[in-house]
Design a protein around this motif. Sequence first.
Motif, PDB file in Angstrom:
ATOM      1  N   PHE A 240       0.949 -38.786  -7.676  1.00 13.36           N
ATOM      2  CA  PHE A 240       1.123 -39.631  -8.858  1.00 13.36           C
ATOM      3  C   PHE A 240       2.519 -39.445  -9.439  1.00 13.36           C
ATOM      4  CE2 PHE A 240       0.691 -40.663 -13.383  1.00 13.36           C
ATOM      5  CZ  PHE A 240       0.096 -41.913 -13.303  1.00 13.36           C
ATOM      6  N   THR A 241       2.987 -38.208  -9.457  1.00 12.89           N
ATOM      7  CA  THR A 241       4.341 -37.931  -9.952  1.00 12.89           C
ATOM      8  C   THR A 241       5.382 -38.627  -9.081  1.00 12.89           C
ATOM      9  OG1 THR A 241       3.613 -35.770 -10.776  1.00 12.89           O
ATOM     10  CG2 THR A 241       5.983 -36.112 -10.533  1.00 12.89           C
ATOM     11  N   TRP A 242       5.210 -38.545  -7.771  1.00 11.69           N
ATOM     12  CA  TRP A 242       6.149 -39.209  -6.850  1.00 11.69           C
ATOM     13  C   TRP A 242       6.180 -40.706  -7.102  1.00 11.69           C
ATOM     14  CZ3 TRP A 242       5.237 -43.053  -3.252  1.00 11.69           C
ATOM     15  CH2 TRP A 242       6.323 -43.372  -2.425  1.00 11.69           C
ATOM     16  N   LEU A 243       5.008 -41.305  -7.297  1.00 15.57           N
ATOM     17  CA  LEU A 243       4.942 -42.749  -7.519  1.00 15.57           C
ATOM     18  C   LEU A 243       5.704 -43.153  -8.769  1.00 15.57           C
ATOM     19  CD1 LEU A 243       3.700 -45.513  -6.680  1.00 15.57           C
ATOM     20  CD2 LEU A 243       1.844 -44.992  -8.272  1.00 15.57           C
ATOM     21  N   THR A 244       5.466 -42.451  -9.864  1.00 17.57           N
ATOM     22  CA  THR A 244       6.120 -42.824 -11.124  1.00 17.57           C
ATOM     23  C   THR A 244       7.627 -42.596 -11.072  1.00 17.57           C
ATOM     24  OG1 THR A 244       5.577 -40.627 -12.012  1.00 17.57           O
ATOM     25  CG2 THR A 244       4.059 -42.430 -12.519  1.00 17.57           C
ATOM     26  N   LEU A 245       8.062 -41.632 -10.270  1.00 17.29           N
ATOM     27  CA  LEU A 245       9.494 -41.387 -10.145  1.00 17.29           C
ATOM     28  C   LEU A 245      10.182 -42.405  -9.247  1.00 17.29           C
ATOM     29  CD1 LEU A 245       9.627 -37.482  -9.806  1.00 17.29           C
ATOM     30  CD2 LEU A 245      10.211 -38.873 -11.808  1.00 17.29           C
ATOM     31  N   HIS A 246       9.448 -42.934  -8.261  1.00 19.75           N
ATOM     32  CA  HIS A 246      10.038 -43.872  -7.310  1.00 19.75           C
ATOM     33  C   HIS A 246       9.743 -45.328  -7.649  1.00 19.75           C
ATOM     34  CE1 HIS A 246      10.664 -40.210  -4.991  1.00 19.75           C
ATOM     35  NE2 HIS A 246      11.524 -40.896  -4.276  1.00 19.75           N
ATOM     36  N   LEU A 247       9.065 -45.544  -8.757  1.00 22.11           N
ATOM     37  CA  LEU A 247       8.911 -46.899  -9.289  1.00 22.11           C
ATOM     38  C   LEU A 247       9.592 -46.918 -10.653  1.00 22.11           C
ATOM     39  CD1 LEU A 247       5.234 -48.018  -8.532  1.00 22.11           C
ATOM     40  CD2 LEU A 247       7.319 -48.742  -7.383  1.00 22.11           C
ATOM     41  N   PRO A 248      10.912 -46.996 -10.699  1.00 19.29           N
ATOM     42  CA  PRO A 248      11.622 -46.979 -11.980  1.00 19.29           C
ATOM     43  C   PRO A 248      11.081 -48.044 -12.921  1.00 19.29           C
ATOM     44  CG  PRO A 248      13.163 -46.867 -10.145  1.00 19.29           C
ATOM     45  CD  PRO A 248      11.825 -47.178  -9.561  1.00 19.29           C
ATOM     46  N   ALA A 249      10.744 -47.629 -14.131  1.00 19.22           N
ATOM     47  CA  ALA A 249      10.110 -48.539 -15.087  1.00 19.22           C
ATOM     48  C   ALA A 249      10.953 -49.793 -15.343  1.00 19.22           C
ATOM     49  CB  ALA A 249       9.837 -47.809 -16.398  1.00 19.22           C
TER      50      ALA A 249
END
Length: 287
Positions: A116-125
């Motif tokens: 989940f952390t990887w996803l949020t970091l690699h999907l810049p808001a």
Amino acid sequence: MESKNKRVFLYLTIPLAVLVVISAVCGIFIKSTYVAETQNWRIQGIGQDMVDLFIAMPVLITSGILAYRGNRAAFFVWGGTLLFLLYSYAIYCFAVHFNSLFLVYCFTFGLSVYSFTWLTLHLPAKKVKEWFDFKGQVKWFSGFLVSIALIFYFLWLTDIVPAIVSGKMPLSYAGTGMLTNPVHVIDISILLPGMVITAVFLLKKAPAGYLLTPILTVFFILMACNIAWLVIFMKQKGIGDCLVVAKIMGIFAAIGSGVLYTFLRRLKKTSKKIHTPVAPLKKIRLL
């Protein structure tokens, strides 16, 4: 997202799915798994394993494959499923007696957290916000998140506050043998405030709101299905005799699905250009 990053969806999905299958199958079919639990908590554990195996795991695999192929909607479904597994396995780790699956619980919980952390970091808001075309119609989605948070705050507080006043254990603890309810802890401390904060972000059209709203909605749909099934399963096993909660959760899941579908429909269509390789021009020498 770059193609090399998309491969990570498969690298994370496959081992996580294997861990979930091991945990769920053992919980459902090996009686010694929950031998130390009360009957109530044992039945809930088996019911949870069924949801993990037959709902969460297929959604995780399907969304992981679609995300690997570049489907933007699948990014959010995968993230919401990870959040569901993260939530569920936190409870396995801290509210189930030590058993032969303890390390499986820990690895599943940890992998869910880091995925989940990887996803949020690699999907810049900021980039995610550009994927959507809302034209000012976000207040309904913000209202949905706040409403869900308020409903569950009301449900949990009506169980907790009278118990605090009377000096007794909450009614929901009956038959579970728990010191405290991990669901109450996670919801009151983290999840429900997170929904309200996300709603505020979205209302202000902050990038984080566009990233987290569909993820939290997917989580809510899975959790509503989970609660509905647990109520039904417990009734089948002779614990509880009212299916009203299951019906309400079914309605919530349907509403959440409609909200998610409407939100993801706002994703802009991506056009894929076909690039034809062109051979480099060579200098022509005149003899």
